[in-house]
Scaffold this active site. Structure first.
Site, PDB file in Angstrom:
ATOM      1  N   TYR A 144       9.241 -31.627  13.639  1.00 13.16           N
ATOM      2  CA  TYR A 144       9.112 -32.787  12.647  1.00 13.16           C
ATOM      3  C   TYR A 144      10.289 -33.624  13.073  1.00 13.16           C
ATOM      4  O   TYR A 144      11.510 -33.194  13.240  1.00 13.16           O
ATOM      5  CB  TYR A 144       9.094 -32.381  11.231  1.00 13.16           C
ATOM      6  CG  TYR A 144       9.193 -33.578  10.267  1.00 13.16           C
ATOM      7  CD1 TYR A 144       7.813 -34.170  10.088  1.00 13.16           C
ATOM      8  CD2 TYR A 144      10.324 -33.880   9.616  1.00 13.16           C
ATOM      9  CE1 TYR A 144       7.882 -35.266   9.137  1.00 13.16           C
ATOM     10  CE2 TYR A 144      10.421 -34.895   8.622  1.00 13.16           C
ATOM     11  CZ  TYR A 144       9.092 -35.408   8.438  1.00 13.16           C
ATOM     12  OH  TYR A 144       8.922 -36.745   7.547  1.00 13.16           O
ATOM     13  N   ASP A 238      16.846 -33.030  18.497  1.00  9.23           N
ATOM     14  CA  ASP A 238      16.725 -33.479  17.301  1.00  9.23           C
ATOM     15  C   ASP A 238      17.326 -32.377  16.580  1.00  9.23           C
ATOM     16  O   ASP A 238      16.635 -31.162  16.323  1.00  9.23           O
ATOM     17  CB  ASP A 238      15.308 -33.708  16.839  1.00  9.23           C
ATOM     18  CG  ASP A 238      15.380 -34.094  15.302  1.00  9.23           C
ATOM     19  OD1 ASP A 238      16.508 -33.876  14.794  1.00  9.23           O
ATOM     20  OD2 ASP A 238      14.500 -34.510  14.656  1.00  9.23           O
ATOM     21  N   LYS A 266      20.721 -34.451   7.440  1.00  3.56           N
ATOM     22  CA  LYS A 266      20.812 -33.371   6.429  1.00  3.56           C
ATOM     23  C   LYS A 266      22.250 -32.794   6.206  1.00  3.56           C
ATOM     24  O   LYS A 266      23.043 -33.470   5.530  1.00  3.56           O
ATOM     25  CB  LYS A 266      19.945 -32.160   7.053  1.00  3.56           C
ATOM     26  CG  LYS A 266      18.477 -32.525   7.165  1.00  3.56           C
ATOM     27  CD  LYS A 266      17.473 -31.718   6.653  1.00  3.56           C
ATOM     28  CE  LYS A 266      16.162 -32.282   7.098  1.00  3.56           C
ATOM     29  NZ  LYS A 266      14.997 -31.795   5.915  1.00  3.56           N
TER      30      LYS A 266
HETATM   31  N1  PMP Z   1      14.423 -34.287  12.065  1.00  2.00           N
HETATM   32  C1  PMP Z   1      14.292 -32.997  11.698  1.00  2.00           C
HETATM   33  C2  PMP Z   1      14.310 -31.846  12.456  1.00  2.00           C
HETATM   34  C3  PMP Z   1      13.865 -32.903  10.412  1.00  2.00           C
HETATM   35  O1  PMP Z   1      13.900 -31.628   9.852  1.00  2.00           O
HETATM   36  C4  PMP Z   1      13.813 -33.833   9.415  1.00  2.00           C
HETATM   37  C5  PMP Z   1      13.649 -33.864   8.070  1.00  2.00           C
HETATM   38  N2  PMP Z   1      13.001 -32.760   7.489  1.00  2.00           N
HETATM   39  C6  PMP Z   1      14.111 -35.318  10.079  1.00  2.00           C
HETATM   40  C7  PMP Z   1      14.391 -35.292  11.460  1.00  2.00           C
HETATM   41  C8  PMP Z   1      13.979 -36.566   9.211  1.00  2.00           C
HETATM   42  O2  PMP Z   1      15.049 -36.458   8.458  1.00  2.00           O
HETATM   43  P1  PMP Z   1      14.991 -37.371   7.059  1.00  2.00           P
HETATM   44  O3  PMP Z   1      14.128 -36.793   6.257  1.00  2.00           O
HETATM   45  O4  PMP Z   1      16.494 -37.551   6.609  1.00  2.00           O
HETATM   46  O5  PMP Z   1      14.507 -38.809   7.548  1.00  2.00           O
END
Ligand code: PMP
Length: 435
Positions: A144, A238, A266
């Site tokens: 994700y 990511d 995060k």
């Molecule tokens: N990349 C990863 C690996 C994530 O787990 C998330 C959110 N769960 C995101 C991107 C997106 O981050 P945000 O919710 O702060 O937009």
């Protein structure tokens, strides 16, 4: 008898004014039979709208490495705010934060701050497109990366994109998004034969936290690195979940593979809206004003959130025992869950990495490796487990794709209580024939 009317009333109000009752779909708790409405939170606990005190393993989906309302991140915030919360100009602490990040992650030769993981990944992809002059991106099912167009389609977490049309994703974007099986280099090779020449980037969670916890098989990330070099595409890690949770250098320090671009979010913001992306200087040079790629934001790099990130790094750098203690707590929880499962004769592999713990209701001798296998998890069993644990005072994520996050605020007693709760929950489920 537990009175749950306040939560129910609040959910009715929420549903009549917020779209779907929520600001993020997973919060509606559809897979587990409904939402938990929260009144406040502190340390390892949330208090729900009905006054129940729950040990929290959701931890806001990962940012709260130090737990809720940690004093280091809440103390004297009025003083921080009094210096101004937004300048619209570059400031010293923003520069110092970027220097600090680069000190921990040398692949971040140049950095930009943003306000969310989504923004960071979306921007990194645009940079990769501009640098390579190509449009297509290869991603992995069950990873994700946020809620922008190219990140959805077969994404993990609670994305559920239902194909290009119904999901509001343009067909052209879908054509430029190639989705492969995680941990399957043969599948990647097949995709590269068809699309390698038009590929801007391969984007990957170096350890996945969005289809349960999935580790890369030995050689997988190295194999992606070699392939991107061969076809002239960039490698994007990511690290929005893994950054700082798996160590100050992220997953990349551990696996020894240097990506071209990295996204962070995060934990970096400690529960406040701060995220970042960065990478090779030559690649990041495509960004305006040096280059022709526009990317920016009114709130980006604001002094208030930057202050929080400094405070978080102060805690992590100042206490080298903190992450090891959390790792030990994670091991204690994983071992406890293994014994609870064994007591019920259940063969679900429990996976643990630092402060992340996870298991799926899926019988196997080994943990799942990709999204096809993750989807074999028994959703009804997880929903029953979620509700049983809630009744025992433990808050889990409302979807089996998510993991259990520990924080520095969790104590051994919290973990031991959780394991006891899991034993009772699983035993009751066994009696009812749910597992
Ligand atoms: N990349 C990863 C690996 C994530 O787990 C998330 C959110 N769960 C995101 C991107 C997106 O981050 P945000 O919710 O702060 O937009």
């Amino acid at each position: 008898m537990l009175d749950l009317t306040r939560g129910a009333d609040l959910w009715r109000r929420a549903s009549s004014v917020l779209a779907g009752g929520v600001d993020s779909p997973v919060r509606a708790g559809k897979p587990v039979g409904g939402p938990v409405m929260v009144r406040e939170a502190s340390g390892a606990y949330v208090i729900d709208a009905d006054g129940r005190r729950l040990v929290d393993y959701l931890m806001a989906y990962g940012p709260l490495l130090l737990g809720h309302a940690h004093p280091a991140l809440t103390r004297d915030l009025d003083r921080a705010a009094a210096r101004g919360t937004l300048y619209g100009c570059t400031h010293e602490e923003e520069v110092r934060l970027a220097e600090r990040l680069r000190g921990h992650m040398p692949s971040l030769e140049r950095i930009r701050f943003t306000n969310s993981g989504t923004e960071s990944v979306m921007s990194a992809i645009r940079v990769a497109r501009a640098f390579t002059g190509r449009d297509a991106v290869l991603r992995f099912a069950g990873n994700y990366h946020g809620h922008f167009d190219q990140a959805l389609l077969d994404a993990g977490a609670s994305a559920n994109a239902a194909g290009a049309g119904p999901s509001g994703i343009p067909a052209g974007v879908a054509r430029d998004t190639i989705v492969c099986r995680y941990n399957d280099l043969d599948h990647v090779d097949e995709a590269l034969r068809a699309h390698g020449a038009r590929l801007a980037a391969i984007m990957v969670e170096p350890v996945v936290g969005n289809m349960g916890l999935v580790h890369p098989l030995p050689g997988f990330l190295e194999g992606l690195r070699r392939r991107t070099e061969r076809v002239g595409a960039l490698l994007i890690f990511d690290e929005v979940i893994t950054g700082f949770r798996l160590g100050l250098g992220g997953a990349q320090a551990r696996c020894g593979v240097m990506p071209d671009l990295t996204t962070l979010g995060k934990v970096l913001g400690g529960g406040y809206p701060l995220a970042a992306f960065g990478g090779r200087a030559e690649v990041m040079a495509v960004l305006a004003p040096e280059g022709s790629v526009f990317q920016g934001g009114t709130l980006s790099g604001n002094p208030f959130c930057v202050e929080i990130a400094h405070r978080l790094l102060d805690v992590l750098e100042g206490d080298s025992g903190l992450l090891p203690r959390m790792r030990a707590l994670g091991e204690r929880l994983a071992e406890g869950l293994r014994s609870a499962l064994r007591a019920c004769d259940l063969r679900y592999p429990v996976v643990h990495d630092e402060s992340i713990v996870d298991f799926m209701f899926r019988c196997s001798d080994r943990p799942h490796r990709n999204y096809d296998e993750a989807k074999q998890g028994d959703a009804a069993a997880y929903a029953a487990f979620y509700q049983e644990m809630l009744a025992e005072g433990v808050l889990l994520a409302p979807s089996q794709n998510e993991v259990m996050f520990l924080s520095a605020a969790h104590a051994e007693e919290d973990v031991d209580r959780t394991v006891l709760a899991a034993r009772s929950a699983l035993a009751r489920m066994r009696e009812r024939g749910v597992v």
